[in-house]
Motif scaffolding. Structure first.
Motif, mmCIF file in Angstrom:
data_model
loop_
_atom_site.group_PDB
_atom_site.id
_atom_site.type_symbol
_atom_site.label_atom_id
_atom_site.label_comp_id
_atom_site.label_asym_id
_atom_site.label_seq_id
_atom_site.Cartn_x
_atom_site.Cartn_y
_atom_site.Cartn_z
ATOM 1 N N THR A 1 14.597 -4.130 9.550
ATOM 2 C CA THR A 1 14.616 -5.579 9.720
ATOM 3 C C THR A 1 14.928 -6.247 8.386
ATOM 4 O OG1 THR A 1 12.954 -5.393 11.454
ATOM 5 C CG2 THR A 1 13.259 -7.560 10.455
ATOM 6 N N PRO A 2 15.820 -7.250 8.363
ATOM 7 C CA PRO A 2 16.147 -7.929 7.107
ATOM 8 C C PRO A 2 14.901 -8.563 6.494
ATOM 9 C CG PRO A 2 17.737 -8.472 8.813
ATOM 10 C CD PRO A 2 16.634 -7.743 9.488
ATOM 11 N N VAL A 3 14.769 -8.417 5.187
ATOM 12 C CA VAL A 3 13.634 -8.990 4.461
ATOM 13 C C VAL A 3 14.147 -9.638 3.184
ATOM 14 C CG1 VAL A 3 11.966 -7.325 5.356
ATOM 15 C CG2 VAL A 3 13.199 -6.826 3.244
ATOM 16 N N VAL A 4 13.345 -10.540 2.654
ATOM 17 C CA VAL A 4 13.655 -11.168 1.374
ATOM 18 C C VAL A 4 13.389 -10.154 0.269
ATOM 19 C CG1 VAL A 4 13.060 -13.019 -0.228
ATOM 20 C CG2 VAL A 4 13.102 -13.469 2.239
ATOM 21 N N THR A 5 14.417 -9.864 -0.499
ATOM 22 C CA THR A 5 14.272 -8.879 -1.577
ATOM 23 C C THR A 5 14.229 -9.523 -2.959
ATOM 24 O OG1 THR A 5 16.671 -8.543 -1.444
ATOM 25 C CG2 THR A 5 15.274 -6.971 -0.298
ATOM 26 N N VAL B 1 23.157 -18.493 -6.852
ATOM 27 C CA VAL B 1 22.509 -17.610 -5.875
ATOM 28 C C VAL B 1 21.061 -18.060 -5.717
ATOM 29 C CG1 VAL B 1 21.878 -15.243 -5.298
ATOM 30 C CG2 VAL B 1 24.023 -15.704 -6.491
ATOM 31 N N LEU B 2 20.652 -18.349 -4.485
ATOM 32 C CA LEU B 2 19.303 -18.842 -4.212
ATOM 33 C C LEU B 2 18.308 -17.706 -4.005
ATOM 34 C CD1 LEU B 2 20.298 -21.626 -1.649
ATOM 35 C CD2 LEU B 2 19.959 -21.875 -4.110
ATOM 36 N N LEU B 3 18.704 -16.694 -3.273
ATOM 37 C CA LEU B 3 17.817 -15.582 -2.972
ATOM 38 C C LEU B 3 18.647 -14.408 -2.494
ATOM 39 C CD1 LEU B 3 16.118 -15.936 0.497
ATOM 40 C CD2 LEU B 3 17.825 -17.573 -0.280
ATOM 41 N N GLU B 4 17.975 -13.283 -2.324
ATOM 42 C CA GLU B 4 18.595 -12.095 -1.752
ATOM 43 C C GLU B 4 17.879 -11.741 -0.453
ATOM 44 O OE1 GLU B 4 18.606 -8.626 -4.117
ATOM 45 O OE2 GLU B 4 20.178 -9.301 -5.488
ATOM 46 N N VAL B 5 18.646 -11.355 0.536
ATOM 47 C CA VAL B 5 18.093 -10.851 1.792
ATOM 48 C C VAL B 5 18.661 -9.452 2.009
ATOM 49 C CG1 VAL B 5 17.947 -11.173 4.286
ATOM 50 C CG2 VAL B 5 17.856 -13.156 2.762
ATOM 51 N N SER B 6 17.787 -8.472 2.007
ATOM 52 C CA SER B 6 18.191 -7.068 2.141
ATOM 53 C C SER B 6 19.286 -6.706 1.144
ATOM 54 C CB SER B 6 18.657 -6.796 3.578
ATOM 55 O OG SER B 6 17.590 -6.971 4.489
ATOM 56 N N GLY B 7 19.149 -7.196 -0.083
ATOM 57 C CA GLY B 7 20.081 -6.870 -1.141
ATOM 58 C C GLY B 7 21.348 -7.688 -1.167
ATOM 59 N N ARG B 8 21.546 -8.569 -0.191
ATOM 60 C CA ARG B 8 22.747 -9.395 -0.135
ATOM 61 C C ARG B 8 22.438 -10.809 -0.633
ATOM 62 N NH1 ARG B 8 27.024 -7.317 -0.782
ATOM 63 N NH2 ARG B 8 27.973 -9.250 -0.001
ATOM 64 N N PRO B 9 23.396 -11.458 -1.331
ATOM 65 C CA PRO B 9 23.128 -12.776 -1.901
ATOM 66 C C PRO B 9 23.229 -13.893 -0.866
ATOM 67 C CG PRO B 9 25.380 -12.154 -2.361
ATOM 68 C CD PRO B 9 24.751 -10.972 -1.654
ATOM 69 N N VAL B 10 22.473 -14.961 -1.097
ATOM 70 C CA VAL B 10 22.610 -16.219 -0.362
ATOM 71 C C VAL B 10 22.844 -17.287 -1.421
ATOM 72 C CG1 VAL B 10 21.545 -17.878 1.197
ATOM 73 C CG2 VAL B 10 21.080 -15.434 1.485
ATOM 74 N N PHE B 11 24.024 -17.899 -1.419
ATOM 75 C CA PHE B 11 24.411 -18.817 -2.494
ATOM 76 C C PHE B 11 24.805 -20.175 -1.921
ATOM 77 C CE2 PHE B 11 27.775 -15.780 -1.440
ATOM 78 C CZ PHE B 11 28.764 -16.612 -0.927
ATOM 79 N N ALA B 12 24.893 -21.160 -2.812
ATOM 80 C CA ALA B 12 25.220 -22.531 -2.426
ATOM 81 C C ALA B 12 26.622 -22.884 -2.896
ATOM 82 C CB ALA B 12 24.207 -23.506 -3.024
ATOM 83 N N LEU B 13 27.395 -23.518 -2.012
ATOM 84 C CA LEU B 13 28.721 -24.020 -2.329
ATOM 85 C C LEU B 13 28.820 -25.477 -1.887
ATOM 86 C CD1 LEU B 13 31.078 -21.088 -1.233
ATOM 87 C CD2 LEU B 13 30.303 -21.636 -3.547
ATOM 88 N N ARG B 14 29.773 -26.194 -2.451
ATOM 89 C CA ARG B 14 29.962 -27.593 -2.081
ATOM 90 C C ARG B 14 30.738 -27.690 -0.763
ATOM 91 N NH1 ARG B 14 29.927 -32.107 -5.258
ATOM 92 N NH2 ARG B 14 30.072 -30.796 -7.134
#
Length: 530
Positions: free
Chosen positions: A94-98, A113-126
């Motif tokens: 199950t995906p988790v916050v890493t 980059v705001l956080l990682e979920v299962s090693g993958r980035p979550v980032f912000a764009l305009r």
């Protein structure tokens, strides 16, 4: 030498003193009798009820405003709940916050980059268009154009790709962005390149098949070509008598048809390879990007922690854009507030004030509650006993009640837009909102609502008290109400002017300190009618 009068005889002095004492006794008896003996008129007057004192208030001329007061929270114009939609791959859990790479109140910049979920980035764009699909090579649309613009602002151009087309230039730009934040992009095809290899193998096979067909055709044509003699005439140098081609022409139609079909197969294989190449390369998963209206943005809250499971709920809330104030109207307030009304914002923490306008008022109770239906929180609140309410702490609840809000209840969301940009330091603060729900058109005559009375004939009147105590009734037409006052307009020949005193109630002279007046918020201005 003057003669001195002879002293009175002792008996005469005693007589004079007795006469004086008797006179005093008679006068005292007369005074006592005057207190006991009353005339019929005086007795009747004392038996009657005492004359009442009138409570009066002045007629004022001013702008009358009706206000709705509630609490609000300063927030950015856009608030986004970050809820990564990550699909676990084969062999993964199950995906988790890493990783959590931002904290509450942290500033967010473009591309961060705001956080990682299962090693993958979550980032912000305009961007203003929300994410609704994965973007893969070959895709077209407005969301692709938005991605191209966002990457371009960060220095990753899309080359010669048309706006809105995910072509080779956009693939290179996306790969460059991922490299800049320290991650590898996910491939559009999760088959490890099998599709591309198969397409390339198909092209190779088709090319070989075409070459074989051409060779066969050439051999057949060579075999069917008649041999010429040294003299240039057929015969002597020809094939031996009895050979298969002797005496009949060889056509080679089958060989030509085989070559043509091989060419068609090669063309089809190359088209398939081009299609695979067009859709192969890096992709942008919907769960890895958060589009915000502008930067710098702000992290409002981070309810998740490292190890939290990602199951659709928000792991972070981020806001961006101009600051607005969001409040909640209760059922009885909603009908008084509408878009366009003026608002006064007050921060009790810093003392900052600002003017604003109501931008929107929700038509349904927040959280999807149908209008007029009690939420579960409301039902639970209504079931709490008074003594239990007192144990929950009264300071904050009482303050909310004084400001027109009911603690623990949902309401109709309202958004207020300031006339000028608010100080960014106010973001997240709880402020007081005063909405001007109604106002007279300029200055008007106003009286306390307790001064208005309705007669049996249905007329609305006020009672004016003159300086000498005389009273007169003036028919009026009531208008805007607010803060315990009402606008009045004299009807017909009635005369009412600023400064006139109108009756708001009566105070019983036999019971000072108690009054009889209709309920209202008018200031108690007790004065005699005389």
């Amino acid at each position: 030498m003057a003669d001195t009068p002879a002293p009175l005889p002792a008996r005469r002095r005693v007589w004079v003193i007795a006469v004086a004492v008797g006179a005093l006794a008679v006068s005292g008896s007369a005074a006592g009798a005057s207190l006991v003996i009353k005339s019929p008129g005086q007795a009747a007057a004392e038996r009657a009820a005492p004359a009442p004192d009138l409570l009066t208030a002045p007629v004022e001329r001013r702008v009358l405003k009706d206000s709705v007061i509630l609490r609000g929270t300063v927030r950015a114009g856009q608030s986004v709940d970050v809820s990564p939609s990550v699909t676990p791959g084969e062999g993964t859990g199950t995906p988790v916050v890493t990783k959590l790479l931002t904290a509450p109140r942290a500033t967010v910049t473009d591309g961060k980059v705001l956080l990682e979920v299962s090693g993958r980035p979550v980032f912000a764009l305009r961007g203003a268009l929300p994410v609704y699909r994965d973007l893969k090579p070959g895709a077209t649309g407005g969301d692709v154009a938005q991605l191209q613009r966002s990457l371009g602002e960060l220095g990753h151009r899309s080359g010669d790709d048309p706006a809105g087309t995910f072509g080779p230039g956009t693939k290179a730009a996306l790969a460059g962005f991922y490299a800049s934040i320290g991650y590898d992009p996910l491939p559009a095809h999760a088959d490890g390149g099998a599709a591309l290899k198969a397409a390339r193998d198909a092209v190779t096979g088709a090319e070989r098949a075409l070459q074989d067909a051409q060779d066969a055709q050439d051999e057949l044509e060579a075999a069917n070509e008649p041999l010429l003699s040294p003299t240039g005439k057929p015969g002597s140098g020809g094939r031996p008598t009895g050979s298969p081609s002797a005496g009949k022409p060889a056509t080679g139609k089958a060989a030509k048809r085989a070559v043509q079909r091989a060419r068609e197969d090669l063309s089809s294989a190359r088209a398939d390879l081009a299609a695979v190449l067009a859709t192969d390369g890096p992709m942008l998963p919907a769960g890895e990007v958060v589009y915000l209206d502008g930067f710098p943005a702000r992290v409002d809250s981070v309810p998740a922690h490292v190890g939290s499971k990602v199951s659709g709920s928000a792991v972070m809330t981020v806001s961006a854009g101009a600051l607005v104030v969001r409040g909640t109207l209760q059922e009885y307030q909603k009908g008084l507030v509408r878009p366009g009304q003026r608002v006064q914002i007050l921060s009790e923490v810093s003392g900052v004030t600002a003017t604003a306008t109501v931008l929107s008022v929700g038509t349904a109770v927040d959280g999807g509650q149908p209008a007029g239906a009690a939420s579960q929180d409301q039902q639970d609140q209504n079931q709490v006993q008074p003594d239990q309410q007192g144990q929950q702490g009264q300071s904050q609840d009482q303050q909310a009640q004084d400001l027109g809000a009911t603690p623990g209840q949902r309401g109709y969301p309202m958004v207020v837009r300031p006339d000028r940009p608010l100080d960014p330091q106010l973001a997240g603060q709880d402020v007081r909102l005063t909405v001007e729900a109604a106002s007279t058109d300029g200055e008007a005559l106003v009286v306390p609502v307790t001064a208005i009375s309705a007669g049996a004939d249905g007329r609305t009147v006020v009672t004016v008290v003159a300086k000498g105590g005389a009273q007169r009734r003036v028919e009026v037409r009531p208008g805007t109400t607010g803060d315990g006052f009402v606008e009045v307009v004299p009807v017909g020949s009635g005369v009412l002017a600023e400064g006139d005193r109108v009756v708001t109630g009566v105070k019983d002279a036999s019971a000072r300190g108690t009054s009889k007046e209709t309920p209202g918020n008018a200031p108690e201005d007790a004065s005699s009618g005389s």
